[in-house]
Enzyme design. Sequence first.
Site, PDB file in Angstrom:
ATOM      1  N   SER A 110       0.812  -1.214   0.000  1.00  0.00           N
ATOM      2  CA  SER A 110       0.000   0.000   0.000  1.00  0.00           C
ATOM      3  C   SER A 110       0.850   1.272   0.000  1.00  0.00           C
ATOM      4  CB  SER A 110      -0.912   0.011   1.230  1.00  0.00           C
ATOM      5  OG  SER A 110      -0.152  -0.091   2.418  1.00  0.00           O
ATOM      6  N   GLN A 112       1.721   4.173   1.898  1.00  0.00           N
ATOM      7  CA  GLN A 112       1.632   4.185   3.359  1.00  0.00           C
ATOM      8  C   GLN A 112       2.681   5.085   3.960  1.00  0.00           C
ATOM      9  OE1 GLN A 112       3.980   0.453   5.010  1.00  0.00           O
ATOM     10  NE2 GLN A 112       2.675  -0.213   3.295  1.00  0.00           N
ATOM     11  N   HIS A 114       4.468   5.670   8.288  1.00  0.00           N
ATOM     12  CA  HIS A 114       4.471   5.202   9.661  1.00  0.00           C
ATOM     13  C   HIS A 114       4.517   6.408  10.589  1.00  0.00           C
ATOM     14  CE1 HIS A 114       5.056   1.327   7.897  1.00  0.00           C
ATOM     15  NE2 HIS A 114       6.205   1.689   7.372  1.00  0.00           N
ATOM     16  N   LYS A 137       7.770   3.625  13.989  1.00  0.00           N
ATOM     17  CA  LYS A 137       8.241   2.559  13.107  1.00  0.00           C
ATOM     18  C   LYS A 137       9.145   3.087  11.997  1.00  0.00           C
ATOM     19  CE  LYS A 137       6.599  -1.343  10.319  1.00  0.00           C
ATOM     20  NZ  LYS A 137       5.556  -1.804   9.404  1.00  0.00           N
ATOM     21  N   GLU A 139      12.109   2.631   9.477  1.00  0.00           N
ATOM     22  CA  GLU A 139      12.524   1.345   8.930  1.00  0.00           C
ATOM     23  C   GLU A 139      13.591   1.518   7.851  1.00  0.00           C
ATOM     24  OE1 GLU A 139       8.670  -0.012   7.661  1.00  0.00           O
ATOM     25  OE2 GLU A 139       8.964   0.680   5.603  1.00  0.00           O
ATOM     26  N   HIS A 276       5.575   5.998   1.152  1.00  0.00           N
ATOM     27  CA  HIS A 276       6.298   4.998   0.376  1.00  0.00           C
ATOM     28  C   HIS A 276       5.399   3.827   0.042  1.00  0.00           C
ATOM     29  CE1 HIS A 276       6.742   3.745   4.593  1.00  0.00           C
ATOM     30  NE2 HIS A 276       6.847   2.494   4.153  1.00  0.00           N
ATOM     31  N   LYS A 301      -7.221  -3.110   2.153  1.00  0.00           N
ATOM     32  CA  LYS A 301      -7.386  -2.903   3.594  1.00  0.00           C
ATOM     33  C   LYS A 301      -7.965  -1.515   3.864  1.00  0.00           C
ATOM     34  CE  LYS A 301      -3.536  -5.951   4.860  1.00  0.00           C
ATOM     35  NZ  LYS A 301      -2.220  -6.049   5.543  1.00  0.00           N
TER      36      LYS A 301
END
Length: 417
Positions: A110, A112, A114, A137, A139, A276, A301
């Site tokens: 997706s 998205q 964080h 989060k 990453e 991203h 989702k």
Amino acid sequence: MSTIEPVFRIIPTIQNYDWGKKGKDSKVAEFASGAGICGFTLNQSVPYAELWMGTHVKSPSGVVDRKQNLTQILTESPGLIGDQVSRRFDTTNGNLPFLFKVLAIGKALSIQTHPDKKTSEKLHAEQPTVYTDPNHKPEMALALTDFKALCGFMPIARIAEYVKTVPEFNSLIDPSIVTEFLNCTNLSESEQKAVLKKLFAALMTADVSNIATQLRTLVARYQRGGQKPIEEDVKDLVLTLNEQFPKDVGVFCPFMLNYVRMTPGQAIFLGAGEPHAYVEGDVMECMANSDNVIRAGLTPKPKDIPNLVSVLTYTPSDWQKHMVKPVHITPRTRKYDPPIQDFTVLQVKTQKGETETHEAIPGPSIAIVTEGSGRVSWSGGELDLQAGSVIFVGAETKIKITAGDSNLVVFRAYVTA
């Protein structure tokens, strides 16, 4: 309770999300085959998306020859985490600060971002079934194979070229916002960010029927070869995303986000608030110990567009800004050190019969073998290694990694505070 060694095998867990590569094409399945997962049998029709190594409450790793999982072992033996890390991070109940993963991406994830720590705590309190923990989060993704992703907002001038050149994209945005954006180059950095936010918010909240209409027009134009020179770079990506997620507004995001193509060994870091979407390939991924994701496109989702639009940084730049360049700390070990304290990743490459020594680290680490075979040894013993083997190394433990009859590649994630 019997004493546990400072180095021991752990059993990762598999996530079978539908975007994962299927069967033997998946690095997750490949490594799972050698990881000692009880009852694992490769199924060619099953998507193997993620391999988790850590203590996240959703899916903590097991421990070989123990009834307790890794979280329980670390709760009983906090010295394995180390005092230095426990003073800096919340390691209550055996919680590690990081989560280590392998991702095998066959279909785009997706659009998205964080949330940061403060936002995560707020969202977790408000929607605990959606945002399942209160942690941030950040990453890092490190390519194991050729890897494609959308990563961060591209420079303003590049987005402006797409706004001017792609009528289907332009048609989704209110003309007054288009005009304001095209005239923002002389504004201050904060003012440019505000205008970029307006443009992105307008795209993500565009009328659903108009999105479908403009996508049909765009795809038909590309299929008959009507793309303009600036669109050549993203044409195939747009067509692929449309096949995977027809009528989804995320298909237009390649006109605003950097399209990144990485080769094995390259890495990118994504801090809080960076938009991203991973598109295709296999990566090692390390992150703070969280599973919080705010989604807005390319997904079946639930989407949370208001929160996503709210938390993004709106910092336009070339994608190279997100790169993490490794540094050789020895001839055989490269260090990937992102601009946060939660984790660092080492890549160890040893030739047949060679040994690499890692001095004691004042924090815990998790390592996975991605190629070859060999052994890991410490003052109290040794373990054989093969592709897929995952080990935990306790704080203040010196180890030696030795290749067997073939070259050996190991990725090791750790935290030292």
